[in-house]
Write an enzyme that holds these catalytic residues in place. Structure first.
Site, short mmCIF file in Angstrom:
data_model
loop_
_atom_site.label_atom_id
_atom_site.label_comp_id
_atom_site.label_asym_id
_atom_site.label_seq_id
_atom_site.Cartn_x
_atom_site.Cartn_y
_atom_site.Cartn_z
NE ARG A 106 -2.40 -1.16 3.64
CZ ARG A 106 -1.88 -0.41 4.58
NH1 ARG A 106 -1.86 0.90 4.45
NH2 ARG A 106 -1.38 -0.93 5.67
CE1 TYR A 255 1.27 -7.62 -4.06
CE2 TYR A 255 1.12 -6.19 -2.16
CZ TYR A 255 1.37 -7.43 -2.71
OH TYR A 255 1.70 -8.49 -1.90
CE LYS A 264 -6.18 -3.24 4.95
NZ LYS A 264 -6.48 -3.67 6.32
CG HIS A 284 -7.57 -2.42 10.55
ND1 HIS A 284 -6.26 -2.07 10.78
CD2 HIS A 284 -7.51 -3.46 9.67
CE1 HIS A 284 -5.46 -2.83 10.08
NE2 HIS A 284 -6.18 -3.69 9.40
CB SER A 306 0.41 -4.29 10.13
OG SER A 306 1.28 -3.22 10.29
CB CYS A 308 -0.30 -7.32 16.45
SG CYS A 308 0.51 -5.80 16.92
CG ASP A 331 -7.85 -6.64 7.35
OD1 ASP A 331 -7.07 -6.32 8.26
OD2 ASP A 331 -7.90 -6.04 6.27
NE ARG A 427 -0.23 -8.48 2.32
CZ ARG A 427 -0.93 -7.86 3.27
NH1 ARG A 427 -2.02 -8.39 3.76
NH2 ARG A 427 -0.49 -6.71 3.76
C1 OXD Z 1 -3.12 -4.16 6.39
C2 OXD Z 1 -3.64 -5.30 5.65
O1 OXD Z 1 -2.16 -3.53 5.93
O2 OXD Z 1 -4.61 -5.93 6.12
O3 OXD Z 1 -3.67 -3.85 7.44
O4 OXD Z 1 -3.12 -5.60 4.57
MN MN Z 2 -5.48 -4.95 7.77
#
Ligand code: OXD
Ligand code: MN
Length: 647
Positions: A106, A255, A264, A284, A306, A308, A331, A427
């Site tokens: 991102r 991507y 997102k 989130h 992220s 965690c 997510d 991913r």
């Molecule tokens: C993030 C994802 O970056 O879920 O939070 O990809």
């Molecule tokens: Mn996420």
């Protein structure tokens, strides 16, 4: 009318057809039947959106996606032919893509929300401080940016029209979007991550929808051959949200969150705006169900920054005997109080877009089972026997003589190589329904009833394994003050603790100060049964040992069990200045084969916490400034006073 003319001008078809597929393509690929739809069959709202954007982007064809297996097979075949994907024959219908290494994550700095009034979108930071709670762009600047990029951007490419639903089709909590994209990889991924296809169009009728436009930003013919056959335009990338029009425009990246616009962009950034307008929450957060040995089940949502282990927690295998965890989502949670005042949550997604490295039989056996079929892998390494490989799967190859080709194409990659085999943000994109522990109610249109909201971070020092807020407002402060250890950018040394309020920092669709007020307002509504709010930290380390004090993973079920007991009002908590922590002996240790220093794990060091208060105050002052609600200041002051009074 214009559209048809355009099509005949640019298409290689002799007659204008509103379809991707020409006969020679069909012959060389599969027996996929040319879709018979025509854009005139679209609802007038969808049709005019498609026509408007096609006129600007000038694709050579338009393909309205029906979401069928045949269509998917066709697209995978097409991408294979174009060198975008290759099969991983060790599994069933699994595919591997390597992107241009310039397009792997991102792009927060190029992600904008555009409103007339800047303060609607971001707080005004204190003088001289750079804001980190989102990027605003004026409508004029965005117009200029898009006018510079969009005209003709799809020349020579097909525009795919993706009708998709975020949330189960027909749920009152779900929303529909139409994504236009010139990337077949995005179509195949959206088919996994959302409910996509003809049934969504049927459901949509002539209703409003979220407008999502995406282009890789490389009209054909390209001047140079794309790297890894992955067209993108990093120097011109922009991911823009226009809340006033319920619209998203993304250009230049193919991507993840930049291009799978349901995730997102829609479900969090625009979603949080819709939620504020309509009185609900787009967060989130993972959603899981936990059932105790007596058969009593509770649902919990949890927000973690992220790194965690959110996906791992969502699919956890509990070590606590007789307990069961089931997954609703990993997510994003959309949540709304129902007519009985119960907070109900749906997972708006239909798949998992999980980080591959670190996922293994040890950390997440359920994810490993999920990804054995119908999965798209991106930027991971491959084994010579047609499988995937990444950091964390060393035991798959140790002692065996299996060649590995890294994501960067090094076919001599070995465990001794100095670069990782896979990109750290590589991913898997996999259907949720394949996860062996999906909750039976994961697609319930009503959503599942939420008993507890959990915030968590990676905190090596000072923060106990679990604590409970005194009330909702205090819980809002806990969310606002969320911090977590992140690996610092390359130019920094060591690890830093970053602020990530509500784990939403990259995903707020509007001013974070107003978001806090939105959360606080739920307390004022009559007839809402507010869930209890908790904070957890699996990552505390011993002051002298430097070792993790808690084993984590499946053992975290013991913490969830304590949370459930508190939801039931059991007397298992003691008051500390920061909230309620477990009374001695109330964390169930049945079958726990480790010596845990609970004293240290639950200690609340006064100096640490006073310093934490200072940091939070500075952060709010610098970043949120005049938009911090009074009640949040009040809560912080009370926390500080409780700490000062504490011996
Ligand atoms: C993030 C994802 O970056 O879920 O939070 O990809
Ligand atoms: Mn996420």
């Amino acid at each position: 009318m214009y559209l048809i003319q355009r099509l005949s001008t640019y298409s290689h078809h002799s007659t204008p057809v509103v379809s991707q597929i020409c006969n020679s393509c069909i012959r060389s690929l599969s027996a996929y039947a040319v879709p018979k739809e025509n854009i005139s069959q679209l609802s007038s709202k969808v049709k005019s959106y498609v026509e408007e954007k096609a006129k600007i982007c000038e694709p050579s064809d338009i393909h309205i996606c029906d979401g069928s297996d045949k269509e998917n097979n066709y697209l995978l075949g097409l991408m294979q032919k174009q060198g975008i994907v290759e099969p991983l024959p060790k599994y069933e219908n699994c595919w591997l893509t390597q992107t241009d290494p310039a397009d792997v994550a991102r792009v927060e700095s190029l992600t904008f929300i555009s409103t007339h009034n800047k303060r609607d979108t971001i707080p005004t930071p204190k003088d001289g401080i750079k804001g980190t709670l989102g990027n605003w762009m004026s409508p004029e600047d965005l117009n200029n940016a898009l006018n510079e990029r969009l005209p003709g951007c799809m020349k020579g490419r097909t525009m795919y029209v993706i009708p998709f639903s975020m949330g189960p089709i027909g749920s009152p909590l779900s929303k529909i979007g139409i994504q236009l994209t010139d990337s077949p990889y995005v179509v195949a991924s959206m088919r996994i991550m959302t409910r996509m296809g003809a049934n969504v169009l049927e459901r949509l009728q002539n209703d409003e929808f979220i407008k999502c436009l995406h282009s890789v930003g490389q009209p054909l013919p390209m001047k140079t051959q794309p790297i890894n056959n992955w067209p993108c335009n990093p120097s011109k990338t922009i991911v823009a949200h226009i809340p006033e029009n319920n619209e998203i425009c993304s250009f230049g990246s193919g991507y993840g969150g930049n291009s799978l616009l349901g995730k997102k962009c829609f479900a969090l950034r625009l979603g949080s705006i819709l939620a504020k307008r309509e009185g609900w929450l787009a967060e989130h957060m993972l959603i899981l169900g936990i059932t105790n040995p007596e058969g009593v089940k509770k649902y919990i949502v949890a927000a973690f920054p992220s790194a965690c282990g959110k996906t791992n927690l969502a699919m956890m295998t509990p070590t606590l005997p007789g307990y069961k965890v089931e997954c609703v989502g990993d997510d994003i949670a959309w949540m709304k109080f129902d007519e009985n005042g119960i907070l109900r949550a749906i997972n708006p997604e239909n798949g998992f877009f999980g980080v591959a490295p670190g996922t293994s039989e040890k950390t997440n056996p359920n994810a490993m089972k999920t990804i054995q079929k119908n999965t798209l892998f991106t930027n991971v390494a491959k084994t010579a026997d047609g499988g995937f490989y990444w950091e964390g799967l060393e035991h798959h190859i140790k002692g065996k003589n299996i060649g590995i080709t890294s994501w960067l194409g090094d076919s001599n990659w070995t465990l001794d190589s100095d670069k990782p085999s896979s990109h750290p943000n590589s991913r898997f994109c996999t259907p949720a329904k394949q996860c062996p522990i999906m909750d039976p109610a994961w697609e319930d249109p009503k959503g599942v009833p939420i008993s507890a909201i959990v915030f968590g971070g990676r905190r090596p020092k000072g923060v106990p394994l679990v604590y409970e807020s005194f009330n909702w407002r205090h819980g809002v402060l806990i969310g606002a003050a969320l911090r977590s250890e992140a690996t610092a950018a390359a130019e920094h040394k060591g690890k830093v603790i970053m602020h990530d309020p509500f784990a939403m920092r990259p995903f707020f669709g509007y001013n974070f100060g107003h978001y806090l007020q939105h959360w606080l307002n739920f307390e004022k509504k009559s007839n809402t049964k507010l869930p209890k709010i908790f904070h957890v930290n699996w990552f505390r380390k011993g002051e002298t040992s430097g070792q993790f004090l808690w084993p984590g993973f499946g053992e975290n079920s013991r913490v969830l069990d304590w949370i459930c007991k508190r939801v039931d009002g059991q007397d298992v908590a003691q008051e500390t200045p920061i909230g309620f922590t477990p009374k001695k002996g109330t964390i169930n240790t049945e079958g726990l084969n480790e010596n845990i220093d609970f004293e240290e794990l639950f200690s609340v060091p006064k100096d640490f916490w006073l310093e934490e208060c200072d940091r939070i105050r500075n952060y709010f002052t610098e970043q949120v400034n005049n938009d911090v609600p009074d009640e949040v200041w009040n809560q912080l002051k009370q926390l500080q006073q409780r700490l000062q009074q504490h011996k």
